[in-house]
Motif scaffolding. Structure first.
Motif, mmCIF file in Angstrom:
data_model
loop_
_atom_site.group_PDB
_atom_site.id
_atom_site.type_symbol
_atom_site.label_atom_id
_atom_site.label_comp_id
_atom_site.label_asym_id
_atom_site.label_seq_id
_atom_site.Cartn_x
_atom_site.Cartn_y
_atom_site.Cartn_z
ATOM 1 N N THR A 187 6.337 33.176 -5.743
ATOM 2 C CA THR A 187 4.998 32.990 -5.945
ATOM 3 C C THR A 187 4.080 34.051 -5.198
ATOM 4 O O THR A 187 3.052 33.949 -5.356
ATOM 5 N N ASN A 188 4.632 35.150 -4.507
ATOM 6 C CA ASN A 188 4.162 35.930 -3.734
ATOM 7 C C ASN A 188 4.983 37.293 -3.669
ATOM 8 O O ASN A 188 6.022 37.243 -3.957
ATOM 9 N N MET A 189 4.221 38.357 -3.347
ATOM 10 C CA MET A 189 4.964 39.686 -3.502
ATOM 11 C C MET A 189 6.223 39.799 -2.348
ATOM 12 O O MET A 189 6.969 40.379 -2.556
ATOM 13 N N THR A 190 5.727 39.109 -1.376
ATOM 14 C CA THR A 190 6.871 39.343 0.010
ATOM 15 C C THR A 190 8.326 38.957 -0.510
ATOM 16 O O THR A 190 9.132 39.670 -0.518
ATOM 17 N N ASP A 191 8.110 37.770 -1.356
ATOM 18 C CA ASP A 191 9.441 37.313 -1.655
ATOM 19 C C ASP A 191 9.790 37.919 -2.949
ATOM 20 O O ASP A 191 10.988 38.015 -3.264
ATOM 21 N N GLN A 192 8.860 38.161 -3.728
ATOM 22 C CA GLN A 192 9.232 38.878 -5.074
ATOM 23 C C GLN A 192 9.945 40.271 -4.951
ATOM 24 O O GLN A 192 11.063 40.547 -5.454
ATOM 25 N N VAL A 193 9.206 41.236 -3.955
ATOM 26 C CA VAL A 193 9.871 42.309 -3.867
ATOM 27 C C VAL A 193 11.207 42.308 -2.913
ATOM 28 O O VAL A 193 12.146 43.320 -3.207
ATOM 29 N N ALA A 194 11.266 41.415 -2.094
ATOM 30 C CA ALA A 194 12.661 41.155 -1.023
ATOM 31 C C ALA A 194 13.481 41.051 -2.110
ATOM 32 O O ALA A 194 14.939 41.519 -1.947
ATOM 33 N N ALA A 195 13.442 39.839 -3.207
ATOM 34 C CA ALA A 195 14.620 39.675 -4.134
ATOM 35 C C ALA A 195 14.945 40.750 -5.029
ATOM 36 O O ALA A 195 16.284 41.096 -5.121
ATOM 37 N N LEU A 196 13.896 41.541 -5.620
ATOM 38 C CA LEU A 196 14.158 42.627 -6.282
ATOM 39 C C LEU A 196 14.986 43.500 -5.315
ATOM 40 O O LEU A 196 15.969 44.318 -5.749
ATOM 41 N N ASP A 206 2.438 44.587 4.089
ATOM 42 C CA ASP A 206 1.033 45.167 3.932
ATOM 43 C C ASP A 206 0.173 44.432 4.710
ATOM 44 O O ASP A 206 -0.940 45.077 5.175
ATOM 45 N N TYR A 207 0.178 42.930 4.736
ATOM 46 C CA TYR A 207 -1.040 42.213 5.392
ATOM 47 C C TYR A 207 -1.001 42.795 6.882
ATOM 48 O O TYR A 207 -1.991 42.796 7.488
ATOM 49 N N ALA A 208 0.217 42.799 7.426
ATOM 50 C CA ALA A 208 0.208 43.247 8.912
ATOM 51 C C ALA A 208 -0.143 44.655 8.980
ATOM 52 O O ALA A 208 -0.940 44.890 9.885
ATOM 53 N N ALA A 209 0.168 45.592 8.187
ATOM 54 C CA ALA A 209 -0.382 46.925 8.329
ATOM 55 C C ALA A 209 -1.991 46.944 8.070
ATOM 56 O O ALA A 209 -2.701 47.703 8.674
ATOM 57 N N ILE A 210 -2.354 46.133 7.437
ATOM 58 C CA ILE A 210 -3.823 46.341 6.918
ATOM 59 C C ILE A 210 -4.672 45.564 8.431
ATOM 60 O O ILE A 210 -5.458 46.125 8.906
ATOM 61 N N LEU A 211 -4.056 44.643 8.678
ATOM 62 C CA LEU A 211 -4.582 43.907 10.238
ATOM 63 C C LEU A 211 -4.687 45.016 11.144
ATOM 64 O O LEU A 211 -5.549 45.391 11.939
ATOM 65 N N GLY A 212 -3.468 45.757 11.341
ATOM 66 C CA GLY A 212 -3.369 46.819 12.370
ATOM 67 C C GLY A 212 -4.350 48.116 12.201
ATOM 68 O O GLY A 212 -4.828 48.493 13.259
ATOM 69 N N VAL A 213 -4.512 48.607 11.164
ATOM 70 C CA VAL A 213 -5.141 49.744 10.657
ATOM 71 C C VAL A 213 -6.743 49.331 10.536
ATOM 72 O O VAL A 213 -7.386 50.255 11.089
ATOM 73 N N ASN A 245 4.793 31.195 8.626
ATOM 74 C CA ASN A 245 5.190 31.458 7.429
ATOM 75 C C ASN A 245 5.818 32.657 7.076
ATOM 76 O O ASN A 245 6.848 32.936 6.449
ATOM 77 N N LEU A 246 5.096 33.797 7.925
ATOM 78 C CA LEU A 246 5.575 35.047 7.712
ATOM 79 C C LEU A 246 6.861 35.317 8.337
ATOM 80 O O LEU A 246 7.875 35.793 7.846
ATOM 81 N N ALA A 247 7.027 34.499 9.394
ATOM 82 C CA ALA A 247 8.430 34.427 10.094
ATOM 83 C C ALA A 247 9.427 33.704 9.436
ATOM 84 O O ALA A 247 10.532 34.139 9.211
ATOM 85 N N ARG A 248 9.200 32.564 8.630
ATOM 86 C CA ARG A 248 10.036 32.213 7.513
ATOM 87 C C ARG A 248 10.358 32.899 6.581
ATOM 88 O O ARG A 248 11.729 33.041 6.164
ATOM 89 N N ARG A 249 9.390 33.609 5.966
ATOM 90 C CA ARG A 249 9.928 34.586 4.856
ATOM 91 C C ARG A 249 10.666 35.536 5.337
ATOM 92 O O ARG A 249 11.732 36.041 4.644
ATOM 93 N N ALA A 250 10.360 36.203 6.541
ATOM 94 C CA ALA A 250 11.153 37.401 6.989
ATOM 95 C C ALA A 250 12.779 37.162 7.399
ATOM 96 O O ALA A 250 13.419 37.697 6.705
ATOM 97 N N LEU A 251 12.846 35.603 7.761
ATOM 98 C CA LEU A 251 14.172 35.309 8.062
ATOM 99 C C LEU A 251 14.876 35.160 6.714
ATOM 100 O O LEU A 251 16.060 35.511 6.376
ATOM 101 N N ALA A 292 0.591 41.869 -2.390
ATOM 102 C CA ALA A 292 0.827 42.605 -1.239
ATOM 103 C C ALA A 292 1.895 41.629 -0.254
ATOM 104 O O ALA A 292 1.901 40.743 -0.609
ATOM 105 N N THR A 293 2.590 42.298 0.375
ATOM 106 C CA THR A 293 3.667 41.759 1.155
ATOM 107 C C THR A 293 3.330 41.324 2.738
ATOM 108 O O THR A 293 2.206 41.795 2.850
ATOM 109 N N ASP A 294 4.026 40.756 3.144
ATOM 110 C CA ASP A 294 3.683 40.406 4.677
ATOM 111 C C ASP A 294 3.357 41.782 5.257
ATOM 112 O O ASP A 294 2.556 41.853 6.082
#
Ligand code: B3K
Ligand code: ZN
Length: 883
Positions: free
Chosen positions: A722-731, A287-294, A688-694, A283-285
């Motif tokens: 090592t996580n989906m956030t970075d992997q799918v962003a690179a993809l 997704d994590y944020a959406a889960i928290l919100g919903v 960390n999510l801010a770091r990845r986002a940038l 799951a990406t950041d």
């Protein structure tokens, strides 16, 4: 199809005091028995009792223990009518047969991955049994479930488990009782092979609540974040609103086939799996944020929706606007308030503003509908949340809380209206909210123009507002609205100017707080023309207007580019700092679009590049904020501002600016990528999510250039992720450009994740949304891919919805995109009208395009409308779009 009007609302003639349900869940069919205690609203009334029912087979109906005589009832495809019910309170017993196995609409009782589950909001309960399926009929429910024990070891419904046991023939049963009165739309049942993650929460008054999140066994490890989110939400609601959970058990069930995100059934929330299951690897950041919100959103409904519910479906925003507002505030408090506000406003601009300007425009409380499902919209939800936010802006946090307290004090256990909410806010604060209620009845986004002037002799600064609301279908003449405009004033060097008093309507109002001047004040604009004059202003200020986006309007100001660059560099209101950049971006993009259309060379304003360079280099700024600030407005947002939307020009311009920024800011982006890598294990926290986002925004810019060095950089990021956030962003970064690298990495990703349907959906949507030329053929092929299934809404949203979100390919000049959607809508409509209707909405803005495209889109809408057996859902959207 019949249109239903708010003005025709009538109270029910009968109330239901209690409802005892019994389900015999079988492989071929399910038998549902209901025993209802019915009382007339007015003693002695002799009205017929009309019960709703759809796709249910009536087996028997009894009144006070006796079979009802043929002449005493009437059955048609939508109703069971008791023509001469007894005059006092009576017992009604109905037995029906339904077939959940064949229910592909995913409303009522249906099967998902072998398990039984329900979705009753808005009008799904009538697909289970004959009932007064309307929210102002509230009752105490019991629910007995009987099923095969091996196939369905877990049996759940609302409230508390009263009894359970084994039965002959390998069966077992459970009996649930919900002590709170509720409307039928909050009923839920789940039966299946599920296991739970269990936890407890101690409420502020010391009650111990069992929390259980149910999924298939193999997914349990992925429920930790959902549980964390639930506990955080429970605590937050106590702290911020003083609202405690009211039962000893709270269940969440995750199912893979679900039309929407989730459903707030009393004590048995049912969720789309994608909003429950998360692991760092899958799951990406986002997704994590959406889960928290919903998770928060559905939990918050327990008070705003369940304890106090809606009188009728026109009032939907009463619970949804309020609950979205609550989940937005929750997420803000858990992360960065400014960034959350930016994300919410972007969503409003990209989706709600276009809806408000199109053929489906409706007020947050619609006046009429054909199919209620079509009104679970960004207007009712997100604009509804903006309306709630304006109360808070006008009354401040403490006044807003007083209003909420009074709302619950007055209406706990009731089904109420938007006026009731308004009245609670007004009365608790003794506030003059004048014509604020117009926000509930007038559709369309208000246009507000502001002209400023400085008088150095008088040391005054004036803001002159003029407003107008555009005509919308069925509403040609509009009245001026009550618009709270939060304003601050900046010196030329960017400092906040203290505000002490403002002239308005001939009186001087002091705006001090505790004897101190303020830096932001709320101007209450509520006339067509309204002027406010700030006193004691020693130099010409730069106004920071609509701070925090204090009202859902389009603001047009006379700020110069120089003013905007200054706001971008200095505004103490983080939202407006971002907004200044966006206004500049929008202006820039629109002027380049004009250049593109006139075949002029495209040249990027160097000041714009320097403005962004300063932002990226500013170490004092939040990294997530920087990521937002360097992201250009979406193509939809720009098309929405054009006389005639030109998807090709907007796309070309946005791509041009992105590449130009990538070239000119290459050093900054490169060091951003390098400095924001981390070898630490994944954590979902702001830093960390801010770091990845940038990092990932920078990577996307760089990879847009498509040269070998930068593609390799993205490939390295992909491989080392090592996580989906970075992997799918690179993809996604690599997949921007057609070519071998793209093909290889897409294949690699699929092979890695083919067993995980949620990750495969990311793969589908990434390809669907692609702007590579001629992508429709690729999407056509993906329809036939083994991982795709037209019956699963998530997959449809990923592939079909994703495709329609790509302006260049959906609006392709050869009409291939429109034809693709037209064909799919007709197939989908036979399976799942709600999903089909969400997809057909992509056509609704067809008049915004050139004549040629208009003709092509119209042809598809006409084809859809001509189809036999079209659902009311699709009919409503398609016919209103053509009207
Ligand atoms: N209340 C549900 C929406 C269900 C809509 C069904 N057509 C989700 C939510 O807003 O919480
Ligand atoms: Zn909701």
């Amino acid at each position: 199809p019949r249109e239903i009007f708010l003005k025709d609302y009538k109270m029910p003639d009968y109330y239901f005091d209690s409802v005892d349900l019994s389900f015999l869940l079988g492989e071929e069919k399910t038998i549902v028995s209901s025993k209802i205690i019915v009382s007339p609203r007015i003693e002695g009334n002799s009205h017929p009792l009309v019960l709703d029912g759809r796709d249910v087979k009536l087996l028997s109906v009894k009144v006070d223990d006796k079979d009802l005589k043929e002449e005493d009832f009437h059955l048609d495809s939508h109703h069971l009518t008791l023509t001469r019910p007894p005059s006092g309170t009576f017992t009604l017993e109905i037995v029906t047969e339904i077939c959940p196995q064949n229910n592909t609409s995913l409303e009522g009782l249906y099967k998902s991955s072998g398990n039984f589950c329900t979705q009753c909001e808005a009008e799904g309960f009538r697909k289970i049994t004959f009932f007064q399926d309307r929210p102002d009929v509230m009752a105490i429910y019991t629910c007995r479930i009987e099923a095969d024990k091996t196939l369905y070891p877990v049996l759940l419904s609302n409230g508390n488990l009263i009894e359970q046991g084994d039965l002959e023939g390998g069966k077992h049963y459970a009996l649930w009782k919900d002590p709170f009165k509720k409307p039928s739309y909050l009923f839920a049942l789940v039966a299946g092979q599920l296991e739970s993650r269990d936890d407890t929460f101690i409420t502020s008054s010391g009650r111990e609540v069992s929390l259980r999140i149910w999924t298939p066994a193999q997914d349990l490890p992925k429920t930790a974040h959902a549980m964390y989110s639930l506990k955080a939400a429970m605590k937050w609601d106590e702290e911020v609103f003083g609202l405690e959970y009211d039962l000893d058990l709270f269940n969440i069930v995750a199912v893979p086939d679900f039309n929407m995100g989730a459903m707030e059934n009393k004590s048995l929330n049912i969720f789309n799996s994608k909003l429950v299951l998360a692991s760092p690897e899958t799951a990406t950041d986002g997704d994590y944020a959406a889960i928290l919100g919903v998770i928060g959103h559905e939990y918050f409904h327990n008070w705003t929706g369940n304890r106090v519910t809606c009188r009728d479906w026109f009032q939907l925003s009463l619970k949804e606007g309020l609950t979205v507002f609550r989940d937005q505030e929750f997420s803000s408090d858990m992360g960065s308030r400014t960034v959350k506000r930016i994300a919410d406003v972007s969503r409003l601009r990209n989706f709600q503003f276009p809806q408000d300007a199109g053929p489906m425009a409706h007020p947050i409380r619609p006046h009429s509908y054909i199919k209620m499902d079509n009104f679970y919209t960004v207007t009712v939800y997100e604009k509804g949340a903006e309306v709630v936010r304006m109360y808070k802006t006008l009354l401040e946090s403490s006044g807003f809380r007083k209003g909420m307290d009074l709302y619950f004090k007055r209406h706990d256990g009731q089904a109420v209206t938007c006026e009731d909410f308004f009245a609670a806010m007004r009365d608790a604060n003794d506030a003059d909210l004048s014509n604020f209620l117009l926000w509930y009845s007038q559709a369309g986004t208000p246009n507000v123009k502001v002209v400023s002037s400085y008088n150095s002799e008088a040391m005054t600064f004036s803001l002159k507002f003029s407003q107008g609301v555009p005509a919308t279908p069925g509403q040609h003449v509009k009245e001026p609205m009550f618009i709270p405009v939060a304003v601050g004033l900046l010196t030329s060097s960017g400092e906040d100017i203290p505000i002490t008093s403002v002239y308005h309507d001939g009186t001087l109002e002091t705006v001090m707080e505790n004897g101190q001047p303020v830096f932001t004040t709320i101007l209450k604009v509520n006339k067509k023309e309204d002027e406010f004059v700030f006193a004691n202003i020693a130099e010409r200020p730069i106004p920071s207007l609509l701070r925090g986006f204090s009202a859902p309007i389009r603001l047009d100001s006379d700020l110069t580019d120089e003013d905007l660059f200054s706001l971008l560099a200095h505004d103490s209101d983080g939202f407006n700092r971002w907004e200044a950049g966006q206004i500049l971006s929008r202006k820039l993009m629109l002027s380049l679009v004009a250049d593109f259309q006139q075949s002029n060379p495209l040249v990027l304003n160097p000041k714009f590049v320097e403005g962004l360079r300063t932002i990226i280099r500013d170490p004092s700024l939040d990294k997530e904020f920087i990521a937002k600030a360097v992201t250009l407005p979406g193509e939809g947002e720009i098309m929405d501002l054009m006389e005639v939307a030109d998807p090709d020009a907007v796309h070309a311009v946005r791509s041009f600016i992105r590449k130009e920024l990538a070239l000119q800011l290459k050093e900054e982006f490169l060091s951003t990528v390098i400095n924001n890598r981390s070898s630490e294990p994944y954590t979902f926290d702001h830093e960390n999510l801010a770091r990845r986002a940038l990092k990932n925004v920078a990577l996307a810019y760089l990879a847009s250039l498509g040269d070998e060095e930068l593609t390799n950089l993205a490939l390295d990021e992909y491989k080392s992720a090592t996580n989906m956030t970075d992997q799918v962003a690179a993809l996604a970064a690599i997949a921007q450009n057609p070519g071998l690298a793209r093909e290889e990495v897409l294949l690699d990703f699929y092979q890695k994740w083919s067993d995980d349907f949620l990750v495969v959906n990311k793969w589908l949507s990434l390809q669907a949304m692609s702007d590579i030329p001629g992508n429709v053929a690729n999407v056509q092929n993906l329809l036939k891919h083994p991982s795709f299934d037209l019956r699963n809404p998530n997959k449809v949203y990923a592939l079909v919805g994703g495709f329609c979100a790509s302006p260049v390919n959906f609006h392709a000049k050869d009409g291939s995109g429109y034809k693709f959607l037209g064909d799919i809508v007709l197939q989908l409509d036979k399976l799942n009208p709600q999903v089909a209707s969400r997809m057909v909405s992509a056509f609704s803005r067809w008049r915004r395009f050139d004549d040629y495209r208009q003709a092509l889109a119209k042809e598809q809408l006409e084809k859809i409308l001509a189809a036999n057996g079209l659902s009311e859902n699709v009919y409503e959207i398609a016919s209103k779009s053509l009207a």
